[in-house]
Design a protein around this motif. Structure first.
Motif, PDB file in Angstrom:
ATOM      1  N   GLU A   1       0.838  -1.201   0.000  1.00 15.38           N
ATOM      2  CA  GLU A   1       0.000   0.000   0.000  1.00 15.38           C
ATOM      3  C   GLU A   1       0.875   1.254   0.000  1.00 15.38           C
TER       4      GLU A   1
ATOM      5  N   LYS B   1       1.953   1.960  -3.469  1.00 14.23           N
ATOM      6  CA  LYS B   1       0.840   2.359  -4.331  1.00 14.23           C
ATOM      7  C   LYS B   1       0.431   3.816  -4.129  1.00 14.23           C
ATOM      8  N   LYS B   2       0.954   4.427  -3.071  1.00 12.28           N
ATOM      9  CA  LYS B   2       0.659   5.847  -2.859  1.00 12.28           C
ATOM     10  C   LYS B   2       1.889   6.713  -3.085  1.00 12.28           C
TER      11      LYS B   2
ATOM     12  N   ALA C   1      -3.169   2.225  -8.362  1.00 13.84           N
ATOM     13  CA  ALA C   1      -2.729   3.287  -7.452  1.00 13.84           C
ATOM     14  C   ALA C   1      -3.812   3.523  -6.402  1.00 13.84           C
ATOM     15  N   LEU C   2      -3.408   3.989  -5.254  1.00 15.32           N
ATOM     16  CA  LEU C   2      -4.398   4.282  -4.214  1.00 15.32           C
ATOM     17  C   LEU C   2      -5.231   5.497  -4.612  1.00 15.32           C
TER      18      LEU C   2
ATOM     19  N   LYS D   1      -5.983   8.203  -3.271  1.00 12.77           N
ATOM     20  CA  LYS D   1      -5.401   9.524  -3.010  1.00 12.77           C
ATOM     21  C   LYS D   1      -4.706  10.066  -4.256  1.00 12.77           C
ATOM     22  N   LEU D   2      -3.968   9.218  -4.951  1.00 13.87           N
ATOM     23  CA  LEU D   2      -3.284   9.656  -6.172  1.00 13.87           C
ATOM     24  C   LEU D   2      -4.234   9.677  -7.362  1.00 13.87           C
TER      25      LEU D   2
END
Length: 86
Positions: free
Chosen positions: A31, A34-35, A54-55, A57-58
């Motif tokens: 994780e 991924k951010k 991607a998480l 947030k991105l």
């Protein structure tokens, strides 16, 4: 990366080298990776479909997604709907 030990999935240098060769390997990264904008940018540059891993947030960062789409237009497919209209 799918079968890598958790320690390797969180090793920034290892993951970066791997996603530069196969962007879809981002799916199996930690994780934390991924951010990481650098990791995600490298993955999407190699394969636009990597944005889906991607998480949020991105993926929800308009400026970041625009930069990704400039690197690889296929990333637009995985951008939020409102971003696709711009």
């Amino acid at each position: 990366l799918q079968h890598a030990l958790p320690k390797l999935r969180n090793d920034r240098n290892f993951v970066l080298r791997l996603v530069q060769q196969n962007g879809l390997a981002l799916e199996y990264a930690s994780e934390e990776m991924k951010k990481d904008p650098t990791i995600v940018l490298a993955a999407v540059t190699q394969n636009g479909q990597a944005l889906q891993h991607a998480l949020p947030k991105l993926r929800n960062d308009r400026n970041f997604v625009l930069r990704l789409v400039q690197q690889n237009g296929l990333a637009l497919e995985y951008a939020r709907e409102e971003m696709k209209k711009d």
